[in-house]
Design an enzyme around this catalytic site. Structure first.
Site, PDB file in Angstrom:
ATOM      1  N   SER A 143       0.844  -1.198   0.000  1.00  0.00           N
ATOM      2  CA  SER A 143       0.000   0.000   0.000  1.00  0.00           C
ATOM      3  C   SER A 143       0.871   1.237   0.000  1.00  0.00           C
ATOM      4  CB  SER A 143      -0.865  -0.003   1.264  1.00  0.00           C
ATOM      5  OG  SER A 143      -1.453   1.266   1.458  1.00  0.00           O
ATOM      6  N   TYR A 164      -1.830  -1.401  10.864  1.00  0.00           N
ATOM      7  CA  TYR A 164      -2.068  -1.914   9.502  1.00  0.00           C
ATOM      8  C   TYR A 164      -0.918  -1.506   8.579  1.00  0.00           C
ATOM      9  CZ  TYR A 164      -3.552  -1.295   4.676  1.00  0.00           C
ATOM     10  OH  TYR A 164      -3.569  -1.269   3.310  1.00  0.00           O
ATOM     11  N   LYS A 173       2.428  -3.653   6.493  1.00  0.00           N
ATOM     12  CA  LYS A 173       2.860  -3.553   5.076  1.00  0.00           C
ATOM     13  C   LYS A 173       4.356  -3.233   5.007  1.00  0.00           C
ATOM     14  CE  LYS A 173      -1.229  -4.242   3.235  1.00  0.00           C
ATOM     15  NZ  LYS A 173      -1.533  -5.529   2.594  1.00  0.00           N
TER      16      LYS A 173
HETATM   17  C1  UD1 Z   1      -7.306   4.661   3.683  1.00  0.00           C
HETATM   18  C2  UD1 Z   1      -6.234   4.379   4.682  1.00  0.00           C
HETATM   19  C3  UD1 Z   1      -5.050   3.802   3.962  1.00  0.00           C
HETATM   20  C4  UD1 Z   1      -5.469   2.513   3.264  1.00  0.00           C
HETATM   21  C5  UD1 Z   1      -6.623   2.824   2.315  1.00  0.00           C
HETATM   22  C6  UD1 Z   1      -7.174   1.506   1.806  1.00  0.00           C
HETATM   23  C7  UD1 Z   1      -6.613   5.982   6.503  1.00  0.00           C
HETATM   24  C8  UD1 Z   1      -6.085   7.195   7.209  1.00  0.00           C
HETATM   25  N1  UD1 Z   1      -5.907   5.581   5.424  1.00  0.00           N
HETATM   26  O1  UD1 Z   1      -6.803   5.656   2.766  1.00  0.00           O
HETATM   27  O2  UD1 Z   1      -4.015   3.519   4.883  1.00  0.00           O
HETATM   28  O3  UD1 Z   1      -4.392   1.996   2.543  1.00  0.00           O
HETATM   29  O4  UD1 Z   1      -7.673   3.499   3.008  1.00  0.00           O
HETATM   30  O5  UD1 Z   1      -8.214   1.724   0.930  1.00  0.00           O
HETATM   31  O6  UD1 Z   1      -7.617   5.416   6.889  1.00  0.00           O
HETATM   32  N2  UD1 Z   1     -13.363  10.837   3.525  1.00  0.00           N
HETATM   33  C9  UD1 Z   1     -14.400  11.668   3.851  1.00  0.00           C
HETATM   34  N3  UD1 Z   1     -15.552  11.107   4.336  1.00  0.00           N
HETATM   35  C10 UD1 Z   1     -15.714   9.758   4.500  1.00  0.00           C
HETATM   36  C11 UD1 Z   1     -14.633   8.908   4.141  1.00  0.00           C
HETATM   37  C12 UD1 Z   1     -13.468   9.481   3.663  1.00  0.00           C
HETATM   38  O7  UD1 Z   1     -14.307  12.900   3.730  1.00  0.00           O
HETATM   39  O8  UD1 Z   1     -16.781   9.317   4.954  1.00  0.00           O
HETATM   40  C13 UD1 Z   1     -12.128  11.427   2.976  1.00  0.00           C
HETATM   41  C14 UD1 Z   1     -10.905  11.172   3.825  1.00  0.00           C
HETATM   42  O9  UD1 Z   1     -10.750  12.159   4.803  1.00  0.00           O
HETATM   43  C15 UD1 Z   1      -9.805  11.208   2.765  1.00  0.00           C
HETATM   44  C16 UD1 Z   1     -10.489  10.724   1.492  1.00  0.00           C
HETATM   45  O10 UD1 Z   1     -11.888  10.844   1.730  1.00  0.00           O
HETATM   46  O11 UD1 Z   1      -9.384  12.530   2.564  1.00  0.00           O
HETATM   47  C17 UD1 Z   1     -10.174   9.276   1.156  1.00  0.00           C
HETATM   48  O12 UD1 Z   1     -10.430   8.490   2.308  1.00  0.00           O
HETATM   49  P1  UD1 Z   1     -10.402   6.890   2.273  1.00  0.00           P
HETATM   50  O13 UD1 Z   1     -11.223   6.386   1.141  1.00  0.00           O
HETATM   51  O14 UD1 Z   1     -10.733   6.393   3.644  1.00  0.00           O
HETATM   52  O15 UD1 Z   1      -8.892   6.561   1.890  1.00  0.00           O
HETATM   53  P2  UD1 Z   1      -7.526   7.012   2.615  1.00  0.00           P
HETATM   54  O16 UD1 Z   1      -7.761   7.601   3.926  1.00  0.00           O
HETATM   55  O17 UD1 Z   1      -6.764   7.824   1.627  1.00  0.00           O
END
Ligand code: UD1
Length: 334
Positions: A125, A149, A153
């Site tokens: 990842s 997690y 990795k």
């Molecule tokens: C997350 C994990 C990452 C993992 C990946 C797997 C965290 C901090 N990171 O990445 O380690 O490898 O998932 O898929 O959890 N967001 C919202 N509202 C929501 C959900 C997400 O605003 O309800 C935003 C988050 O703040 C972020 C973006 O959407 O800025 C992407 O979030 P997400 O899909 O959870 O991915 P990551 O956080 O980048």
């Protein structure tokens, strides 16, 4: 080649099985179905139009069961997806994450060694770039993590480098995924997490479908163009194809090599939500909420190495990802 896909019934694993079958490989799946639907292997067959050679509903850390797989099949290479992957949960139950993710990998390597199997593609990842590097990330940057997690990795990558140093005939390709989203265009395979989704796209899709009332955007006061976080979203079908390129590379090289799989572009949370609404002509109610702990403002790949060395490049765009995620949630499955 005959390929063992651990976690082959999961989100990325299932799409990879389809690409393997369509490219003429044989596929053996080992999956404990902890986070996957039992019906997924038959959906893979339906989408690919070809049979999966065998499905073992086993835990990859169960050495006797895994030995049986290798005794019953001449496995040419392994793609290792099986593992726990929820960041927040890993902070709550770290021992479970370390035990599960490390044990499955070590068991797999021991069983591969006993059977003379030397090709390994690992589902890593981009989280291994940790909090201290600056985007766009390149493969030579130092790795670290902010949660158990992520550390699994980082540790597994190190185990694979050490193992390759000791076993000159072994090949390990470490694929560092950015943010895979979207679904197979057939609507039969996609990201279908149990319970309330943690990740953005499955949450957006469930709000659009009326299964959840509204989305919360985690913070709009970051130092980015619209204040929301930037991520490198890539279509899961492009990602699956990256595994085929990695397998070809493993077949022709030895040693451990890391590759970013991403598009090289950053898309903000608000841009993704608006792309989803526009592409699918549907409303996604959202509110702005506080920041989520541990989120970094900007996270995107330098994808040059995969392009140059593997000949792989993401071809689908954010609109394709939004369309296919919406098709998936609307499609009756069986
Ligand atoms: C997350 C994990 C990452 C993992 C990946 C797997 C965290 C901090 N990171 O990445 O380690 O490898 O998932 O898929 O959890 N967001 C919202 N509202 C929501 C959900 C997400 O605003 O309800 C935003 C988050 O703040 C972020 C973006 O959407 O800025 C992407 O979030 P997400 O899909 O959870 O991915 P990551 O956080 O980048």
């Amino acid at each position: 080649m005959k390929i063992l896909v651990t976690g082959g019934a999961g989100y990325i694993g299932s799409h990879t099985c389809v690409e393997l079958l369509q490219a003429g490989h044989e596929v053996v799946i080992a999956d404990n179905f902890y986070n996957a639907d039992r019906a997924v292997p038959s959906r893979i067959e339906k989408v690919a139009g070809k049979p999966v050679t065998a499905v073992y509903p086993i835990d990859v850390a169960d050495k006797a069961a895994l030995n049986q797989v290798f005794d019953e099949h001449q496995i040419d290479g392994v793609i290792h997806f099986a593992g726990l992957k929820a960041v927040g949960e890993s902070v709550q139950i770290p021992l479970r994450y370390y035990r599960n993710n490390l044990d499955t990998t070590l068991t797999l390597l021991e069983v591969m060694e006993a059977h003379g199997c030397n090709k390994f593609v690992f589902s890593s990842s981009a989280t291994v770039y940790g909090p201290n590097n600056k985007a766009p990330f390149t493969e030579d940057m130092p790795t670290s993590a902010t949660n158990p997690y992520g550390w699994t990795k980082v540790m597994i990558e190190q185990i694979l480098r050490d193992y390759c140093a000791a076993k000159p005939a072994f090949s390990a390709v470490l694929l560092r995924y950015f943010n895979p989203i979207g679904a197979h265009p057939s609507g039969l395979l996609g990201d279908d997490p149990n319970g309330i989704p943690n990740n953005l796209m499955p949450y957006v899709a469930r709000v659009a479908a009326g299964q959840l009332p509204k989305l919360t955007v985690f913070g709009d006061d970051y130092d980015t163009p619209d204040g929301t976080c930037l991520r490198d979203y890539l279509h899961v079908v492009d990602l699956a194809k990256g595994h085929l390129s990695a397998l070809e590379y493993a077949n022709e090289h030895t040693g451990a090599e890391a590759f970013n799989l991403g598009t090289g572009n950053g898309t903000s949370v608000l841009e993704l939500i608006h792309a989803f609404m526009k592409e699918n002509h549907i409303d996604v109610p959202y509110v702005i909420g506080p920041r989520r702990d541990g989120d970094l403002p900007g996270f995107w790949a330098n994808a040059d190495k995969a392009n140059r060395v593997l000949g792989w490049k993401a071809e689908l765009d954010v609109n394709d990802m939004c369309r296919d995620a919406w098709t998936f949630i609307q499609t009756p499955k069986d």
